[in-house]
Design a protein around this motif. Structure first.
Motif, PDB file in Angstrom:
ATOM      1  N   GLY A 139       7.352   0.710 -13.174  1.00 43.81           N
ATOM      2  CA  GLY A 139       7.477   2.055 -12.240  1.00 43.81           C
ATOM      3  C   GLY A 139       6.757   2.392 -11.704  1.00 43.81           C
ATOM      4  O   GLY A 139       6.843   3.472 -10.681  1.00 43.81           O
ATOM      5  N   VAL A 140       5.263   2.266 -11.726  1.00 39.73           N
ATOM      6  CA  VAL A 140       4.362   2.763 -10.707  1.00 39.73           C
ATOM      7  C   VAL A 140       3.924   2.087 -10.386  1.00 39.73           C
ATOM      8  O   VAL A 140       3.399   1.002 -10.479  1.00 39.73           O
ATOM      9  CB  VAL A 140       3.074   3.862 -11.937  1.00 39.73           C
ATOM     10  N   LEU A 141       3.403   2.305  -9.124  1.00 40.37           N
ATOM     11  CA  LEU A 141       2.862   1.497  -8.260  1.00 40.37           C
ATOM     12  C   LEU A 141       1.272   2.364  -7.655  1.00 40.37           C
ATOM     13  O   LEU A 141       1.431   3.624  -6.873  1.00 40.37           O
ATOM     14  CB  LEU A 141       3.685   1.179  -6.524  1.00 40.37           C
ATOM     15  N   LYS A 142       0.161   2.362  -7.656  1.00 35.96           N
ATOM     16  CA  LYS A 142      -0.487   2.733  -7.181  1.00 35.96           C
ATOM     17  C   LYS A 142      -1.235   3.136  -5.804  1.00 35.96           C
ATOM     18  O   LYS A 142      -1.637   1.254  -5.974  1.00 35.96           O
ATOM     19  CB  LYS A 142      -1.678   2.768  -7.969  1.00 35.96           C
ATOM     20  N   VAL A 143      -1.261   3.359  -4.714  1.00 37.82           N
ATOM     21  CA  VAL A 143      -2.062   3.293  -3.774  1.00 37.82           C
ATOM     22  C   VAL A 143      -3.097   4.137  -3.085  1.00 37.82           C
ATOM     23  O   VAL A 143      -3.117   4.588  -2.258  1.00 37.82           O
ATOM     24  CB  VAL A 143      -0.682   3.316  -2.012  1.00 37.82           C
ATOM     25  N   ILE A 161       8.622  14.948   6.304  1.00 36.85           N
ATOM     26  CA  ILE A 161       7.944  13.221   6.176  1.00 36.85           C
ATOM     27  C   ILE A 161       7.005  13.600   4.277  1.00 36.85           C
ATOM     28  O   ILE A 161       6.341  14.406   3.954  1.00 36.85           O
ATOM     29  CB  ILE A 161       5.747  13.329   6.499  1.00 36.85           C
ATOM     30  N   ASP A 162       6.659  12.253   3.473  1.00 31.82           N
ATOM     31  CA  ASP A 162       6.103  11.961   2.230  1.00 31.82           C
ATOM     32  C   ASP A 162       6.120  10.775   2.017  1.00 31.82           C
ATOM     33  O   ASP A 162       6.282   9.724   2.990  1.00 31.82           O
ATOM     34  CB  ASP A 162       7.330  12.699   1.546  1.00 31.82           C
ATOM     35  N   ASP A 163       4.710  11.142   1.562  1.00 30.87           N
ATOM     36  CA  ASP A 163       4.460   9.292   0.917  1.00 30.87           C
ATOM     37  C   ASP A 163       4.980   8.860   0.087  1.00 30.87           C
ATOM     38  O   ASP A 163       5.397   7.587   0.226  1.00 30.87           O
ATOM     39  CB  ASP A 163       3.525   9.282   0.001  1.00 30.87           C
ATOM     40  N   PHE A 164       5.832   8.833  -0.981  1.00 35.44           N
ATOM     41  CA  PHE A 164       6.457   8.551  -1.650  1.00 35.44           C
ATOM     42  C   PHE A 164       8.306   8.983  -1.984  1.00 35.44           C
ATOM     43  O   PHE A 164       8.354  10.145  -1.746  1.00 35.44           O
ATOM     44  CB  PHE A 164       6.138   8.566  -2.845  1.00 35.44           C
ATOM     45  N   LEU A 165       8.789   7.782  -2.179  1.00 35.74           N
ATOM     46  CA  LEU A 165      10.015   8.617  -2.300  1.00 35.74           C
ATOM     47  C   LEU A 165      10.912   7.653  -3.478  1.00 35.74           C
ATOM     48  O   LEU A 165      10.999   6.445  -3.543  1.00 35.74           O
ATOM     49  CB  LEU A 165      11.580   7.904  -0.922  1.00 35.74           C
ATOM     50  N   VAL A 220       6.466   4.819   0.953  1.00 34.12           N
ATOM     51  CA  VAL A 220       7.057   3.374   0.159  1.00 34.12           C
ATOM     52  C   VAL A 220       8.333   5.228  -0.658  1.00 34.12           C
ATOM     53  O   VAL A 220       8.096   5.765  -1.093  1.00 34.12           O
ATOM     54  CB  VAL A 220       5.623   3.291  -0.827  1.00 34.12           C
ATOM     55  N   GLU A 221       9.700   3.868  -0.128  1.00 38.86           N
ATOM     56  CA  GLU A 221      10.426   3.966  -0.940  1.00 38.86           C
ATOM     57  C   GLU A 221      10.416   3.570  -1.825  1.00 38.86           C
ATOM     58  O   GLU A 221      10.404   1.749  -2.173  1.00 38.86           O
ATOM     59  CB  GLU A 221      11.832   3.689  -0.664  1.00 38.86           C
ATOM     60  N   GLU A 233      14.288   6.882   6.860  1.00 35.24           N
ATOM     61  CA  GLU A 233      13.454   5.303   7.740  1.00 35.24           C
ATOM     62  C   GLU A 233      12.175   5.987   6.084  1.00 35.24           C
ATOM     63  O   GLU A 233      11.323   6.332   6.614  1.00 35.24           O
ATOM     64  CB  GLU A 233      12.723   6.265   9.125  1.00 35.24           C
ATOM     65  N   SER A 234      12.212   4.692   5.723  1.00 29.49           N
ATOM     66  CA  SER A 234      11.105   3.978   4.803  1.00 29.49           C
ATOM     67  C   SER A 234      10.488   3.201   5.739  1.00 29.49           C
ATOM     68  O   SER A 234      11.059   1.958   6.209  1.00 29.49           O
ATOM     69  CB  SER A 234      11.772   3.477   3.553  1.00 29.49           C
ATOM     70  N   LEU A 235       8.878   2.898   5.374  1.00 29.11           N
ATOM     71  CA  LEU A 235       8.205   2.078   5.667  1.00 29.11           C
ATOM     72  C   LEU A 235       7.871   0.880   5.202  1.00 29.11           C
ATOM     73  O   LEU A 235       7.643  -0.449   5.949  1.00 29.11           O
ATOM     74  CB  LEU A 235       6.892   2.440   6.500  1.00 29.11           C
ATOM     75  N   ALA A 236       8.324   0.838   4.350  1.00 28.45           N
ATOM     76  CA  ALA A 236       8.356  -0.510   2.755  1.00 28.45           C
ATOM     77  C   ALA A 236       8.528   0.503   1.980  1.00 28.45           C
ATOM     78  O   ALA A 236       8.886   1.171   1.093  1.00 28.45           O
ATOM     79  CB  ALA A 236       6.484  -0.054   2.540  1.00 28.45           C
ATOM     80  N   ARG A 237       9.737  -0.728   1.534  1.00 28.90           N
ATOM     81  CA  ARG A 237      10.827  -0.726   0.539  1.00 28.90           C
ATOM     82  C   ARG A 237      11.318  -1.265  -0.734  1.00 28.90           C
ATOM     83  O   ARG A 237      11.249  -2.638  -0.678  1.00 28.90           O
ATOM     84  CB  ARG A 237      12.464  -0.846   0.770  1.00 28.90           C
TER      85      ARG A 237
END
Length: 193
Positions: free
Chosen positions: A18-22, A124-128, A155-156, A174-178
């Motif tokens: 469940g966790v993606l560290k970027v 705008i947000d970094d994660f959804l 990132v969604e 609009e999510s750039l990476a799903r």
């Protein structure tokens, strides 16, 4: 956005399922050149929407929102704060938000001075993930009587309910990476467009 997906594959770190560290390029240490490309892509996707304000939530969305704003004629960026401060006096919009990352509930606040009926807002947000932060920001915009052009998400996590929840409210997302799935063994799998 292929450039972003490649960067996630190369430098993202998966913890559990469940966790993606970027944090090496997006939300702790920031790759400004990558954010510039992200800003261009959001501009392309929301071209002609009449956006005059960009809204985010502190803290990790602020950097992304500021770079995105440069691609929208340097329109103002406003951000909801997670704590009342002495600097915010007077009337405020408030909303409750449960943080997936921190596992707690925040009262987010935004001064009424900076958002009103004349505004057309891009959130705008970094994660959804579960959609709580985005839902809280949407409530602030609606309380202000402003118009929502949509939400730009870097990132969604498409395997969590947030995207469907917000789209179900009639909000353009609009999510750039799903991300379809995460695993420490197999890495990151993306939803194919």
């Amino acid at each position: 956005m292929e450039l972003l997906k490649e960067r996630i594959r190369r430098d993202g770190k998966v913890r559990g399922t469940g966790v993606l560290k970027v944090d090496s390029f997006l939300n702790h240490q920031i790759d400004v050149e990558l954010l510039g490309e992200i800003g261009k892509e959001f501009r392309r996707r929301f071209e002609g929407c009449g956006i005059n304000k960009i809204l985010t939530i502190e803290a990790s969305g602020i950097g992304v929102a500021c770079i995105v704003a440069q691609h929208f004629d340097n329109c103002p960026v406003i951000f909801a704060k997670k704590n009342q401060t002495k600097n915010i006096a007077g009337d405020v919009y408030t909303s409750k938000v449960e943080s997936f990352t921190h596992g707690r509930i925040y009262d987010i606040i935004l001064s009424k001075e900076y958002l009103g009926t004349e505004d057309k807002v891009l959130i705008i947000d970094d994660f959804l993930a579960n959609g709580a932060a985005l839902e809280g920001l949407i409530r602030l915009v609606k309380d202000a009587g402003a118009e929502i052009a949509g939400a730009g998400i870097v990132v969604e996590k498409a395997f969590q309910p947030g995207g469907d929840l917000i789209r179900g409210m009639g909000i353009r997302v609009e999510s750039l990476a799903r991300v379809q799935s995460l695993s420490e063994e197999d890495g990151v799998t993306f939803v194919e467009n």
